[in-house]
Design a protein around this motif. Structure first.
Motif, PDB file in Angstrom:
ATOM      1  N   GLU A   1       7.444   6.435   9.928  1.00 54.52           N
ATOM      2  CA  GLU A   1       7.746   6.290   8.498  1.00 54.52           C
ATOM      3  C   GLU A   1       7.623   4.818   8.061  1.00 54.52           C
ATOM      4  OE1 GLU A   1      11.718   7.301   6.353  1.00 54.52           O
ATOM      5  OE2 GLU A   1      10.954   9.148   7.288  1.00 54.52           O
TER       6      GLU A   1
ATOM      7  N   GLU B   1       3.887   3.830   8.098  1.00 56.17           N
ATOM      8  CA  GLU B   1       3.176   4.408   6.953  1.00 56.17           C
ATOM      9  C   GLU B   1       3.514   3.666   5.667  1.00 56.17           C
ATOM     10  OE1 GLU B   1       4.213   8.554   7.181  1.00 56.17           O
ATOM     11  OE2 GLU B   1       2.641   8.963   8.681  1.00 56.17           O
ATOM     12  N   SER B   2       4.749   3.305   5.504  1.00 56.37           N
ATOM     13  CA  SER B   2       5.176   2.559   4.319  1.00 56.37           C
ATOM     14  C   SER B   2       4.506   1.184   4.276  1.00 56.37           C
ATOM     15  CB  SER B   2       6.696   2.408   4.323  1.00 56.37           C
ATOM     16  OG  SER B   2       7.116   1.564   3.290  1.00 56.37           O
TER      17      SER B   2
ATOM     18  N   LYS C   1       0.804   1.149   3.289  1.00 58.01           N
ATOM     19  CA  LYS C   1       0.551   1.373   1.862  1.00 58.01           C
ATOM     20  C   LYS C   1       0.630   0.076   1.064  1.00 58.01           C
ATOM     21  CE  LYS C   1       2.231   6.108   1.898  1.00 58.01           C
ATOM     22  NZ  LYS C   1       3.327   7.006   1.510  1.00 58.01           N
ATOM     23  N   GLN C   2       1.225  -0.962   1.672  1.00 55.75           N
ATOM     24  CA  GLN C   2       1.343  -2.232   0.958  1.00 55.75           C
ATOM     25  C   GLN C   2      -0.027  -2.905   0.898  1.00 55.75           C
ATOM     26  OE1 GLN C   2       4.416  -4.828   2.339  1.00 55.75           O
ATOM     27  NE2 GLN C   2       5.956  -3.219   2.355  1.00 55.75           N
TER      28      GLN C   2
END
Length: 182
Positions: A136, A139-140, A143-144
């Motif tokens: 998690e 993945e976060s 995305k940045q």
């Protein structure tokens, strides 16, 4: 004496409390466990004075209690402590809870794995839960936008690489053919 079901403790407090799960112990013995040459010294180092402070803190919160004194090789008698029922439940919950920040993988997570192994518990449920958390986080971070510049770019890239390395670490432990528990 205060007793807490879900206490907020420092890593040192949790480590000292976990050291009292399998048998009564005194500060000197606990400090030797976390000394540079001790069994857990590569993961977390605790000086003797910090151990005694943690014992006082844990006792004041009702998580441990003194059970008896034993004569030491030199010096005054040593007080033996044991985890109370609340302390046992709290530390077992802490041991089975994944860390939520990458930086705690280096300390808390490795301590949790080591204590689960020392105590004969299967660390696989923790590792599976930790893998989900690290996936998690990765993945976060992915995305940045990597168009960041300067210090922000350094921070984003560092966290991204730490997330990848942390996930690889967990996957290597999960992939071992030899069980981690005793």
């Amino acid at each position: 004496m205060k007793s807490e079901a879900n206490p907020k403790l420092s890593t040192t407090d949790w480590a000292v409390l976990a050291a009292l799960l399998n048998q009564p112990s005194h500060g000197f013995r606990i400090a030797s466990l976390f000394a540079p040459e001790g069994e857990l010294g590569e993961i977390w180092r605790i000086q003797r004075t910090q151990v005694y402070r943690a014992l006082e803190h844990l006792e004041a919160r009702g998580l441990i209690e003194a059970v008896r004194q034993e004569e030491g090789d030199a010096g005054p008698p040593r007080t033996l402590f044991v985890a109370t029922a609340t302390g046992q439940a709290s530390v077992l919950r802490w041991l089975q809870t994944p860390v939520t920040r990458l930086r705690y993988g280096r300390s808390d997570l490795r301590l949790k794995i080591a204590f689960l192994m020392r105590l004969g518990y299967d660390p696989m449920p923790l590792l599976e839960a930790q893998k989900r958390v690290f996936v998690e986080i990765l993945e976060s971070l992915q995305k940045q936008p990597l168009e960041a510049e300067g210090i922000h770019l350094v921070s984003v890239l560092w966290r991204l690489e730490m997330a990848k390395a942390s996930l690889r670490f967990i996957e290597q432990l999960l992939g071992r053919s030899v069980p981690l528990a005793k």
